[in-house]
Design a protein around this motif. Structure first.
Motif, short mmCIF file in Angstrom:
data_model
loop_
_atom_site.label_atom_id
_atom_site.label_comp_id
_atom_site.label_asym_id
_atom_site.label_seq_id
_atom_site.Cartn_x
_atom_site.Cartn_y
_atom_site.Cartn_z
N ILE A 64 46.30 -44.10 -46.52
CA ILE A 64 47.14 -44.89 -45.62
C ILE A 64 46.70 -44.52 -44.20
N VAL A 65 46.15 -45.49 -43.48
CA VAL A 65 45.57 -45.19 -42.17
C VAL A 65 46.21 -46.06 -41.09
N GLU A 66 45.95 -45.66 -39.85
CA GLU A 66 46.58 -46.30 -38.69
C GLU A 66 45.57 -47.17 -37.94
N GLY A 67 46.08 -48.21 -37.31
CA GLY A 67 45.26 -48.99 -36.40
C GLY A 67 44.50 -50.11 -37.08
N ASP A 68 43.71 -50.81 -36.31
CA ASP A 68 42.91 -51.94 -36.79
C ASP A 68 41.64 -51.39 -37.41
N PHE A 69 41.77 -50.82 -38.61
CA PHE A 69 40.66 -50.11 -39.24
C PHE A 69 39.81 -51.08 -40.06
N ARG A 70 38.48 -50.92 -39.97
CA ARG A 70 37.56 -51.78 -40.73
C ARG A 70 36.44 -50.94 -41.33
N HIS A 71 36.04 -51.33 -42.55
CA HIS A 71 34.92 -50.65 -43.21
C HIS A 71 34.39 -51.58 -44.29
N GLU A 72 33.10 -51.85 -44.25
CA GLU A 72 32.52 -52.85 -45.15
C GLU A 72 32.54 -52.43 -46.62
N LYS A 73 32.64 -51.13 -46.90
CA LYS A 73 32.60 -50.67 -48.29
C LYS A 73 33.98 -50.32 -48.85
N LEU A 74 35.03 -50.54 -48.08
CA LEU A 74 36.37 -50.21 -48.53
C LEU A 74 37.25 -51.45 -48.56
N VAL A 75 38.22 -51.45 -49.47
CA VAL A 75 39.21 -52.52 -49.54
C VAL A 75 40.37 -52.13 -48.63
N ILE A 76 40.63 -52.94 -47.61
CA ILE A 76 41.62 -52.60 -46.58
C ILE A 76 42.70 -53.67 -46.55
N GLU A 77 43.94 -53.24 -46.69
CA GLU A 77 45.08 -54.16 -46.71
C GLU A 77 46.11 -53.76 -45.65
N PRO A 78 46.15 -54.44 -44.52
CA PRO A 78 47.24 -54.17 -43.56
C PRO A 78 48.58 -54.50 -44.21
N PHE A 79 49.56 -53.61 -44.06
CA PHE A 79 50.82 -53.84 -44.76
C PHE A 79 52.06 -53.64 -43.88
N ALA A 80 51.91 -53.09 -42.70
CA ALA A 80 53.09 -52.86 -41.86
C ALA A 80 52.68 -52.75 -40.41
N GLU A 81 53.61 -53.09 -39.53
CA GLU A 81 53.40 -52.92 -38.09
C GLU A 81 54.19 -51.73 -37.60
N ASP A 82 53.62 -51.02 -36.66
CA ASP A 82 54.26 -49.85 -36.07
C ASP A 82 54.37 -50.07 -34.56
N GLN A 83 55.56 -49.85 -34.03
CA GLN A 83 55.76 -49.93 -32.59
C GLN A 83 55.58 -48.56 -31.97
N MET A 84 54.90 -48.52 -30.83
CA MET A 84 54.61 -47.26 -30.15
C MET A 84 55.14 -47.31 -28.73
N PHE A 85 55.70 -46.18 -28.29
CA PHE A 85 56.32 -46.10 -26.98
C PHE A 85 55.75 -44.94 -26.18
N ILE A 86 55.72 -45.10 -24.87
CA ILE A 86 55.39 -43.98 -23.99
C ILE A 86 56.65 -43.13 -23.85
N VAL A 87 56.50 -41.81 -24.03
CA VAL A 87 57.65 -40.92 -23.96
C VAL A 87 57.38 -39.78 -22.99
N ALA A 88 58.48 -39.25 -22.45
CA ALA A 88 58.41 -38.11 -21.53
C ALA A 88 59.64 -37.25 -21.74
N ALA A 89 59.62 -36.06 -21.17
CA ALA A 89 60.81 -35.21 -21.19
C ALA A 89 61.91 -35.88 -20.37
N PRO A 90 63.18 -35.68 -20.71
CA PRO A 90 64.27 -36.33 -19.97
C PRO A 90 64.25 -36.04 -18.48
N GLY A 91 63.75 -34.87 -18.08
CA GLY A 91 63.72 -34.53 -16.67
C GLY A 91 62.49 -34.98 -15.93
#
Length: 299
Positions: free
Chosen positions: A144-171
């Motif tokens: 199970i891998v992340e991102g827009d991954f491609r490889h000609e010798k592997l069977v790749i099935e995108p199955f879910a979307e992940d939302q990503m946020f910029i985070v910082a310390a509260p202060g």
């Protein structure tokens, strides 16, 4: 499967004849005899021996690498044949990149084993590039891998979307602002994963999308370490919604509000063969179910 190859792999991994013998439930002289016979069959020495250690030479590295692939294929073949008559059961070698492996996979495995206790999963966590390589070499049944991954010798099935946020310390100063500009983000210290990681690729893609090139970058090989560092005020980071759920709920991390976010990426299932055991098909059904919502199942 050839027992000589099995013994050789054990010695190569344990780097010691005695420990290999213990694992294989054999005597040390028997292990030595198997190795000598295997080297005669191959036609060259495969191991360098001293009083303190045993290590692979160049020929040994070649035999070990291909031997692991042979073992993986043999195990897969055996599992497929067993599936024709038996219930969902047997070994299942699963690889996952860090975000999915650390924050979603444990819930998936727990739910699967509750219904299918005869499945015996083995888990490997690594970056996207390494997991894909192990699947290609048949050392893992699925990745199970992340991102827009491609490889000609592997069977790749995108199955879910992940939302990503910029985070910082509260202060952190940016955590108090609204309508933050890309130029402000560019001046910050970014704490990101190493090259080869799906999370790193997502950060690089985001930098390109908002046209910034941060000069202050720290690379860490662990999402947990990145989160701790951001909490300590070392810098900011781009992280998956699944990785930061607890920290956001406790208030130890805060999302930075930026136009165009959250940034999205895909999770993909990676396999190397169209043939799947019942155990693998069952696991993939649980993966898809767990990822159909916006968070992993609660337990």
């Amino acid at each position: 499967m050839d027992q000589h190859l099995e013994v050789f792999i054990a010695v190569a991994e344990k780097k010691n004849f005695s420990r290999a013998a213990e694992e294989l439930h054999m005597t040390q002289p028997a292990v030595s005899q198997y190795i000598r016979a295997f080297e005669r069959e191959i036609g060259t020495r495969l191991l360098e021996r001293t009083n303190k250690y045993v290590k692979l030479n160049k020929a040994g590295e070649i035999v070990y690498d291909h031997g692991k692939e042979i073992v993986g294929l043999y195990t897969k073949m055996q599992g497929l044949v067993d599936d024709l008559t038996n219930k969902t059961s047997g070994p299942l070698a699963i690889g996952a990149s860090y975000t999915f492996g650390e924050y979603i996979l444990p819930h998936v495995i727990a739910d699967m084993l509750e219904e299918h206790p005869l499945v015996n999963p083995a888990i490997s966590i690594g970056n996207t590039r390494d997991i894909a390589e192990f699947v290609l070499k048949h050392q893992l049944d699925v990745g199970i891998v992340e991102g827009d991954f491609r490889h000609e010798k592997l069977v790749i099935e995108p199955f879910a979307e992940d939302q990503m946020f910029i985070v910082a310390a509260p202060g952190h100063p940016l955590a108090q602002e609204e309508n933050i500009t890309p130029q402000e983000l560019e001046k910050e210290r970014w704490i990101i994963r190493e090259i080869g990681s799906g999370t790193r690729k997502a950060a690089d893609n985001m930098f390109a999308a908002i046209n910034i090139s941060p000069k202050k970058i720290m690379e860490f090989g662990s999402i947990q370490l990145i989160k701790e560092s951001v909490e300590a005020g070392l810098g900011i980071s781009l992280l998956s919604q699944w990785a930061i759920r607890k920290e956001l709920a406790m208030g130890s991390l805060k999302k930075i509000q930026v136009d165009g976010l959250p940034f999205t990426r895909k999770f993909s299932i990676v396999t190397s063969s169209p043939y799947r055991t019942k155990a693998l098909d069952t696991f993939l059904a649980f993966v898809r179910e767990a990822s159909s919502g916006d968070r992993p199942p609660a337990r």
